[in-house]
Design a protein around this motif. Structure first.
Motif, PDB file in Angstrom:
ATOM      1  N   GLU A 228      37.421  38.098  45.364  1.00  0.00           N
ATOM      2  CA  GLU A 228      36.248  38.970  45.491  1.00  0.00           C
ATOM      3  C   GLU A 228      35.445  39.075  44.193  1.00  0.00           C
ATOM      4  N   TYR A 229      36.151  39.182  43.076  1.00  0.00           N
ATOM      5  CA  TYR A 229      35.511  39.372  41.765  1.00  0.00           C
ATOM      6  C   TYR A 229      35.740  38.156  40.877  1.00  0.00           C
ATOM      7  N   ARG A 230      34.740  37.892  40.043  1.00  0.00           N
ATOM      8  CA  ARG A 230      34.858  36.786  39.091  1.00  0.00           C
ATOM      9  C   ARG A 230      34.188  37.182  37.783  1.00  0.00           C
ATOM     10  N   ALA A 231      34.919  37.015  36.683  1.00  0.00           N
ATOM     11  CA  ALA A 231      34.371  37.316  35.361  1.00  0.00           C
ATOM     12  C   ALA A 231      34.276  36.023  34.561  1.00  0.00           C
ATOM     13  N   THR A 232      33.123  35.779  33.960  1.00  0.00           N
ATOM     14  CA  THR A 232      32.925  34.574  33.152  1.00  0.00           C
ATOM     15  C   THR A 232      32.252  34.948  31.839  1.00  0.00           C
ATOM     16  N   THR A 233      32.361  34.046  30.875  1.00  0.00           N
ATOM     17  CA  THR A 233      31.794  34.309  29.554  1.00  0.00           C
ATOM     18  C   THR A 233      30.274  34.252  29.612  1.00  0.00           C
ATOM     19  N   ALA A 234      29.642  35.307  29.117  1.00  0.00           N
ATOM     20  CA  ALA A 234      28.178  35.367  28.988  1.00  0.00           C
ATOM     21  C   ALA A 234      27.836  35.173  27.508  1.00  0.00           C
ATOM     22  N   PRO A 235      26.543  35.062  27.167  1.00  0.00           N
ATOM     23  CA  PRO A 235      26.182  34.885  25.752  1.00  0.00           C
ATOM     24  C   PRO A 235      26.682  36.030  24.869  1.00  0.00           C
ATOM     25  N   ASP A 236      26.902  35.737  23.622  1.00  0.00           N
ATOM     26  CA  ASP A 236      27.245  36.740  22.609  1.00  0.00           C
ATOM     27  C   ASP A 236      28.560  37.456  22.931  1.00  0.00           C
ATOM     28  N   SER A 237      29.546  36.677  23.402  1.00  0.00           N
ATOM     29  CA  SER A 237      30.910  37.178  23.650  1.00  0.00           C
ATOM     30  C   SER A 237      30.994  38.248  24.738  1.00  0.00           C
ATOM     31  N   ALA A 238      29.945  38.441  25.495  1.00  0.00           N
ATOM     32  CA  ALA A 238      29.991  39.394  26.610  1.00  0.00           C
ATOM     33  C   ALA A 238      30.554  38.699  27.847  1.00  0.00           C
ATOM     34  N   LEU A 239      30.752  39.471  28.905  1.00  0.00           N
ATOM     35  CA  LEU A 239      31.210  38.919  30.175  1.00  0.00           C
ATOM     36  C   LEU A 239      30.150  39.153  31.242  1.00  0.00           C
ATOM     37  N   GLN A 240      30.013  38.192  32.132  1.00  0.00           N
ATOM     38  CA  GLN A 240      29.236  38.396  33.349  1.00  0.00           C
ATOM     39  C   GLN A 240      30.228  38.592  34.485  1.00  0.00           C
ATOM     40  N   VAL A 241      30.022  39.628  35.287  1.00  0.00           N
ATOM     41  CA  VAL A 241      30.950  39.942  36.372  1.00  0.00           C
ATOM     42  C   VAL A 241      30.196  39.868  37.694  1.00  0.00           C
TER      43      VAL A 241
END
Length: 428
Positions: A228-241
């Motif tokens: 259901e959920y997926r977290a991936t690396t976003a720019p500047d060490s943040a996460l996109q969920v």
């Protein structure tokens, strides 16, 4: 004679009760009788608060702290029980991020001593009973309870939670939990209770059938959070969920920066969904809880940066899956030379772990000051057979200082291999 000082109370616990972290398997009790007797002597405090139960091989601590932080941000009085502690015994038991008071520990030990001599519980069994007594007295709205070892026979498994969470299954404690992943999964699945929903953070093909079968038997709704959920690396060490293709967080600044948190986060988010009937959480409270987890719960030792120039990082990951994640993240960092301060416990086969470690690093083999620690010289010899080279410096902080002395500003120093090595770092 009454115990008056906190230091005396903790020493009493260490001296009189077998402690798994210090002595290993002999301290592991393979049934719940002692815990139930202790709790009964205290008026069954485990029935007096609502709870969330967290099991799994890796990620239990991170998941527990994130859940507690979110619930705190949403305004609920939140208990948190985790183990082992890093610096102080009181870290194990918290309410709204604050450690249990030293006076409560003293009073509890004095109260329970007559029962201890009769039951002869383990250190862990007694600390679980202490936590439950504290949560009941504090009248928490909810408590997040982390399993110590396994699940089915773990002392914490006397609660009936609102939601159960199982983070993942990997190789650890094979002597106690089983020598195949399905056997280990079966022990973890032992926390599944009748009609209580269960979240499995990560769908793993080797073991998913174990959870499906157990959930069906207990008539418990089962959710694989990674579906259901997926977290991936976003720019500047943040996460996109993302959730089923929709954006939950475009940029989530989770202060727990280990890449492995991408596997833990789905389980946290799904558990919060299921808790919403009892404990509603707004989107802003969810973000604040995740982004403030270290501030809210004083969580330490998970891919924690200790200094810059040279960059120094520690992590408590200690089994093969934990070390694999650490090595993967080390590979994402630019550095001139890698220095690794490393120590392990002696009751685990470290052959596979040593085979994973980078051969071009400079090693400083050390040992924590506990009976379970593998002697640094023995570890160095095993490491030599794995093609790893370095020097033997038994004291953790001496080893760290030697690494600092040898490192240039562009180097990377990593400290780990055991929770107990990390616990002894002076800067932590």
């Amino acid at each position: 004679m009454m115990i008056k000082l906190y230091e005396e109370a903790v020493q009493y616990l260490y001296d009189n009760l077998p402690m798994f972290q210090r002595v290993g398997a002999v301290a592991f009790k393979k049934d719940l009788t002692n815990t139930l007797q202790l709790c009964h002597a205290l008026g069954d405090p485990q029935t007096k608060f609502r709870s969330i139960h967290i099991a799994g091989t890796n990620g239990k601590g991170s998941t527990s702290n994130m859940l507690a932080s979110v619930l705190q941000e949403a305004g609920y009085k939140t208990g948190l029980y985790t183990s082992p502690h890093l610096k102080s015994f009181t870290e194990r038991i918290k309410v709204n991020g604050r450690d249990v008071s030293e006076q409560f520990v003293v009073d509890f030990v004095n109260k329970i001593r007559p029962v201890v001599s009769e039951i002869q519980p383990s250190f862990f069994e007694l600390t679980v009973a202490m936590a439950f007594d504290y949560f009941a007295q504090q009248r928490v709205d909810v408590a997040v309870v982390e399993v110590g070892l396994g699940g089915r026979l773990d002392s914490t498994n006397v609660i009936t939670p609102l939601v159960s969470v199982i983070t993942n299954i990997g190789w650890d404690h094979k002597d106690l939990l089983g020598d195949t992943l399905p056997k280990i999964a079966s022990e973890k699945a032992g926390i599944i209770k009748r009609h209580v929903p269960v979240v499995v953070s990560e769908r793993q093909p080797d073991v998913e059938s174990v959870f499906i079968t157990q959930a069906q038997e207990k008539e418990a709704k089962l959710y694989f959070a990674s579906d259901e959920y997926r977290a991936t690396t976003a720019p500047d060490s943040a996460l996109q969920v993302m959730r089923r293709g929709s954006t939950v967080f475009e940029t989530l600044r989770l202060p727990l920066t280990g890449l492995y948190q991408q596997k833990n986060l789905p389980g946290v988010l799904k558990a919060i969904d299921l808790l919403s009937e009892h404990f509603p959480v707004t989107h802003d409270q969810l973000r604040a809880g995740l982004e403030n987890v270290i501030v809210n719960t004083n969580f330490k030792g998970r891919w924690q940066k200790l200094r810059d120039k040279p960059l120094m990082i520690c992590d408590t990951g200690h089994n093969i899956d934990g070390i694999r994640e650490i090595v993967r993240q080390l590979g994402t960092i630019a550095f001139r030379q890698l220095h690794i301060v490393f120590g392990v416990v002696k009751d685990k086969d470290v052959t596979d772990v040593l085979a994973l470690l980078p051969k071009r690093a400079t090693y400083y083999f050390c040992q924590a000051q506990i009976p379970r620690a593998m002697e640094a010289s023995v570890l160095a010899e095993k490491a030599r057979h794995a093609g790893l080279r370095g020097e033997v410096i038994p004291d953790v902080n001496e080893a760290k200082r030697k690494a600092l002395k040898n490192a240039s500003q562009d180097d990377l120093i990593f400290i780990g291999g055991s929770t107990f090595v990390v616990a002894e770092i002076e800067e932590l």
